[in-house]
Design a protein around this motif. Structure first.
Motif, PDB file in Angstrom:
ATOM      1  N   GLY A   1      -1.974   4.478 -14.371  1.00  0.00           N
ATOM      2  CA  GLY A   1      -1.939   5.618 -13.482  1.00  0.00           C
ATOM      3  C   GLY A   1      -1.225   5.301 -12.186  1.00  0.00           C
ATOM      4  N   ILE A   2      -1.348   6.209 -11.229  1.00  0.00           N
ATOM      5  CA  ILE A   2      -0.634   6.107  -9.955  1.00  0.00           C
ATOM      6  C   ILE A   2      -1.637   6.200  -8.809  1.00  0.00           C
ATOM      7  N   TYR A   3      -1.400   5.427  -7.758  1.00  0.00           N
ATOM      8  CA  TYR A   3      -2.267   5.432  -6.580  1.00  0.00           C
ATOM      9  C   TYR A   3      -1.490   5.877  -5.354  1.00  0.00           C
ATOM     10  N   VAL A   4      -2.191   6.575  -4.469  1.00  0.00           N
ATOM     11  CA  VAL A   4      -1.704   6.832  -3.114  1.00  0.00           C
ATOM     12  C   VAL A   4      -2.842   6.464  -2.182  1.00  0.00           C
ATOM     13  N   GLY A   5      -2.578   5.559  -1.230  1.00  0.00           N
ATOM     14  CA  GLY A   5      -3.644   5.066  -0.369  1.00  0.00           C
ATOM     15  C   GLY A   5      -3.393   5.311   1.104  1.00  0.00           C
ATOM     16  N   LYS A   6      -4.476   5.364   1.861  1.00  0.00           N
ATOM     17  CA  LYS A   6      -4.418   5.514   3.320  1.00  0.00           C
ATOM     18  C   LYS A   6      -5.251   4.404   3.951  1.00  0.00           C
ATOM     19  N   LEU A   7      -4.673   3.710   4.923  1.00  0.00           N
ATOM     20  CA  LEU A   7      -5.395   2.669   5.654  1.00  0.00           C
ATOM     21  C   LEU A   7      -6.299   3.338   6.674  1.00  0.00           C
ATOM     22  N   THR A   8      -7.602   3.189   6.531  1.00  0.00           N
ATOM     23  CA  THR A   8      -8.531   3.880   7.436  1.00  0.00           C
ATOM     24  C   THR A   8      -9.085   2.975   8.532  1.00  0.00           C
TER      25      THR A   8
ATOM     26  N   THR B   1       0.277  -1.649   9.368  1.00  0.00           N
ATOM     27  CA  THR B   1      -0.198  -2.186  10.654  1.00  0.00           C
ATOM     28  C   THR B   1      -0.900  -1.164  11.528  1.00  0.00           C
ATOM     29  N   THR B   2      -0.884   0.100  11.114  1.00  0.00           N
ATOM     30  CA  THR B   2      -1.482   1.145  11.947  1.00  0.00           C
ATOM     31  C   THR B   2      -2.504   1.929  11.138  1.00  0.00           C
ATOM     32  N   GLU B   3      -3.689   2.077  11.690  1.00  0.00           N
ATOM     33  CA  GLU B   3      -4.715   2.873  11.018  1.00  0.00           C
ATOM     34  C   GLU B   3      -4.227   4.299  10.835  1.00  0.00           C
ATOM     35  N   GLY B   4      -4.409   4.827   9.644  1.00  0.00           N
ATOM     36  CA  GLY B   4      -3.951   6.180   9.335  1.00  0.00           C
ATOM     37  C   GLY B   4      -2.658   6.211   8.569  1.00  0.00           C
ATOM     38  N   ASP B   5      -1.969   5.060   8.477  1.00  0.00           N
ATOM     39  CA  ASP B   5      -0.724   5.015   7.711  1.00  0.00           C
ATOM     40  C   ASP B   5      -1.007   5.201   6.211  1.00  0.00           C
ATOM     41  N   VAL B   6       0.016   5.710   5.512  1.00  0.00           N
ATOM     42  CA  VAL B   6      -0.126   6.044   4.098  1.00  0.00           C
ATOM     43  C   VAL B   6       0.907   5.264   3.279  1.00  0.00           C
ATOM     44  N   THR B   7       0.519   4.829   2.104  1.00  0.00           N
ATOM     45  CA  THR B   7       1.435   4.092   1.222  1.00  0.00           C
ATOM     46  C   THR B   7       2.386   5.040   0.505  1.00  0.00           C
ATOM     47  N   ASP B   8       3.407   4.468  -0.101  1.00  0.00           N
ATOM     48  CA  ASP B   8       4.198   5.211  -1.068  1.00  0.00           C
ATOM     49  C   ASP B   8       3.366   5.310  -2.348  1.00  0.00           C
ATOM     50  N   VAL B   9       3.881   5.965  -3.365  1.00  0.00           N
ATOM     51  CA  VAL B   9       3.156   5.990  -4.642  1.00  0.00           C
ATOM     52  C   VAL B   9       3.193   4.582  -5.246  1.00  0.00           C
ATOM     53  N   ILE B  10       2.069   4.153  -5.762  1.00  0.00           N
ATOM     54  CA  ILE B  10       1.939   2.826  -6.372  1.00  0.00           C
ATOM     55  C   ILE B  10       1.656   3.020  -7.850  1.00  0.00           C
ATOM     56  N   GLU B  11       2.611   2.625  -8.679  1.00  0.00           N
ATOM     57  CA  GLU B  11       2.450   2.803 -10.130  1.00  0.00           C
ATOM     58  C   GLU B  11       1.733   1.614 -10.760  1.00  0.00           C
ATOM     59  N   SER B  12       0.910   1.900 -11.763  1.00  0.00           N
ATOM     60  CA  SER B  12       0.257   0.868 -12.559  1.00  0.00           C
ATOM     61  C   SER B  12       0.407   1.242 -14.026  1.00  0.00           C
ATOM     62  N   ASP B  13      -0.111   0.414 -14.890  1.00  0.00           N
ATOM     63  CA  ASP B  13      -0.015   0.702 -16.328  1.00  0.00           C
ATOM     64  C   ASP B  13      -0.816   1.931 -16.733  1.00  0.00           C
TER      65      ASP B  13
ATOM     66  N   LYS C   1       5.779  13.046 -10.142  1.00  0.00           N
ATOM     67  CA  LYS C   1       6.294  14.012  -9.159  1.00  0.00           C
ATOM     68  C   LYS C   1       5.149  14.584  -8.331  1.00  0.00           C
ATOM     69  N   THR C   2       4.036  14.873  -9.005  1.00  0.00           N
ATOM     70  CA  THR C   2       2.859  15.415  -8.309  1.00  0.00           C
ATOM     71  C   THR C   2       2.338  14.411  -7.293  1.00  0.00           C
ATOM     72  N   ALA C   3       2.233  13.145  -7.709  1.00  0.00           N
ATOM     73  CA  ALA C   3       1.742  12.095  -6.807  1.00  0.00           C
ATOM     74  C   ALA C   3       2.704  11.885  -5.645  1.00  0.00           C
ATOM     75  N   GLN C   4       4.002  11.948  -5.921  1.00  0.00           N
ATOM     76  CA  GLN C   4       4.990  11.775  -4.860  1.00  0.00           C
ATOM     77  C   GLN C   4       4.897  12.909  -3.839  1.00  0.00           C
ATOM     78  N   THR C   5       4.741  14.124  -4.338  1.00  0.00           N
ATOM     79  CA  THR C   5       4.571  15.266  -3.440  1.00  0.00           C
ATOM     80  C   THR C   5       3.325  15.107  -2.589  1.00  0.00           C
ATOM     81  N   PHE C   6       2.250  14.625  -3.217  1.00  0.00           N
ATOM     82  CA  PHE C   6       0.997  14.397  -2.489  1.00  0.00           C
ATOM     83  C   PHE C   6       1.216  13.383  -1.367  1.00  0.00           C
ATOM     84  N   ALA C   7       1.881  12.253  -1.691  1.00  0.00           N
ATOM     85  CA  ALA C   7       2.126  11.210  -0.690  1.00  0.00           C
ATOM     86  C   ALA C   7       3.017  11.717   0.434  1.00  0.00           C
ATOM     87  N   ASP C   8       4.088  12.438   0.079  1.00  0.00           N
ATOM     88  CA  ASP C   8       5.019  12.945   1.096  1.00  0.00           C
ATOM     89  C   ASP C   8       4.338  13.951   2.012  1.00  0.00           C
TER      90      ASP C   8
END
Length: 354
Positions: A277-284, A263-275, A211-218
């Motif tokens: 932890g969770i990632y949130v990424g931004k294309l720079t 496709t656009t610099e500055g776009d952000v991913t949804d939350v990405i789950e792994s075994d 939930k914390t990661a989702q809030t961060f991404a949103d």
């Protein structure tokens, strides 16, 4: 091969040896052949000296780093049904055969020893002789003619290396080498206390973290600036930066895939789950200039190495190579340990001899 050759030449020049175990005298004649490459025999003395110098590096430097002893290192299973010693010796014999092959083709590339090379090789062999007692020299076949033979081989290889890599296409397009860049925040499924002890989160804690990661991404997606650094600092998380392409798997393959699809610099991913932890990424950046130029250099280096390896493969096919495993198997790492003792003198010319 070139990197290990240089380290080996320096070790020969600057180090003395210490035997850590000895179960008996050498059980082969130094002039016995461990292999025949074309019409040229590889003396057991050269093979033993080369193998023992490599062994000294492993037992002196690598074994302690791995938290083990030299003898225990060689007993470890490298792959199914093969010990570390067996795997290492297999590679060493292949490399030694290649050194002889390369020397046999040196004339085609107008490569030969210079007077300076010969002088430097003689000086290295002399210093090794002075730095080691008879017992050590007998155990590693550390006699003048074998040391000089080995150093001649590695010197010629060092001269042949760039020539064998000449002529490859060095033009690499931005498209072929393209590297993108990202910033990301990682929300781990574990915590670490002040003493360095790690504890996994419970299932309920993982749900809260998601939930914390989702809030961060949103929040990041909704913001006008999408300033991941500012939001992470405010939220108490660390931002990491790296470059990537579609073949990358770090820091996480799914994160890379999600960012690569943007496709656009500055776009952000949804939350990405792994075994773990969770990632949130931004294309720079869609094209990181510095990383792309570095990748171009890597691609050219890879092309050169592939040409080098291809030449060696062709020469091996054209040349009859036979191995005398009965002699080669007598060079046993487990039963006789070898470590390096640093000499008080420095022999910078030794690296040049390579």
């Amino acid at each position: 091969m070139k990197q290990s050759v240089k380290r080996m030449a320096v070790l020969i020049a600057a180090g003395a040896l210490a035997l850590t175990s000895l179960t008996g005298c050498t059980s082969f004649d130094n002039d016995d052949a461990v292999a025949t490459v074309g019409k040229e025999e590889i003396p057991a003395g050269v093979a033993n000296f080369y193998a023992r110098m490599q062994q000294a590096q492993y037992e002196t430097y690598y074994a302690p780093m791995m938290g083990t002893t030299g003898e225990a290192l060689w007993q470890q299973e490298m792959e199914e049904g093969k010990t570390y010693e067996e795997s290492t010796k297999e590679t060493l014999l292949l490399n030694l055969e290649n050194l002889y092959l390369i020397r046999q083709h040196a004339e085609e590339y107008e490569v030969a020893l210079t007077e300076e090379d010969t002088k430097a090789i003689e000086e290295v062999a002399k210093k090794f002789d002075e730095d080691n007692a008879l017992e050590e020299k007998e155990a590693v076949s550390g006699y003048k003619k074998y040391i000089e033979e080995y150093l001649e081989l590695v010197t010629i290889q060092s001269r042949m290396d760039p020539k064998m890599k000449e002529g490859v296409n060095e033009d690499v397009s931005d498209e072929e080498a393209a590297q993108k860049s990202m910033k990301y925040v990682y929300f781990p499924y574990s915590t670490t206390d002040a003493d360095g002890n790690t504890k996994d989160l419970t299932e309920d804690e993982k749900k809260e973290l998601k939930k914390t990661a989702q809030t961060f991404a949103d929040t990041l997606k909704a913001s006008e600036t999408k300033d991941i650094d500012a939001l992470a600092q405010k939220s108490g998380y660390e931002v990491k930066t790296t470059t990537f392409d579609s073949e990358s798997t770090a820091p996480n393959a799914d994160l890379v895939k999600a960012l690569d699809a943007l496709t656009t610099e500055g776009d952000v991913t949804d939350v990405i789950e792994s075994d773990y932890g969770i990632y949130v990424g931004k294309l720079t950046s869609l094209l990181d200039r510095e990383a792309t130029d570095t990748e171009k250099t890597n691609i050219v280096a890879q092309r050169k190495q592939e040409q080098y390896d291809s030449l060696l493969a062709d020469w091996r096919k054209e040349t009859e190579i036979t191995e005398n495993k009965k002699v080669w198997n007598k060079i046993d790492f487990e039963k006789q340990g070898v470590t390096a003792k640093q000499s008080d003198d420095q022999y910078d010319d030794a690296a040049d001899a390579e």
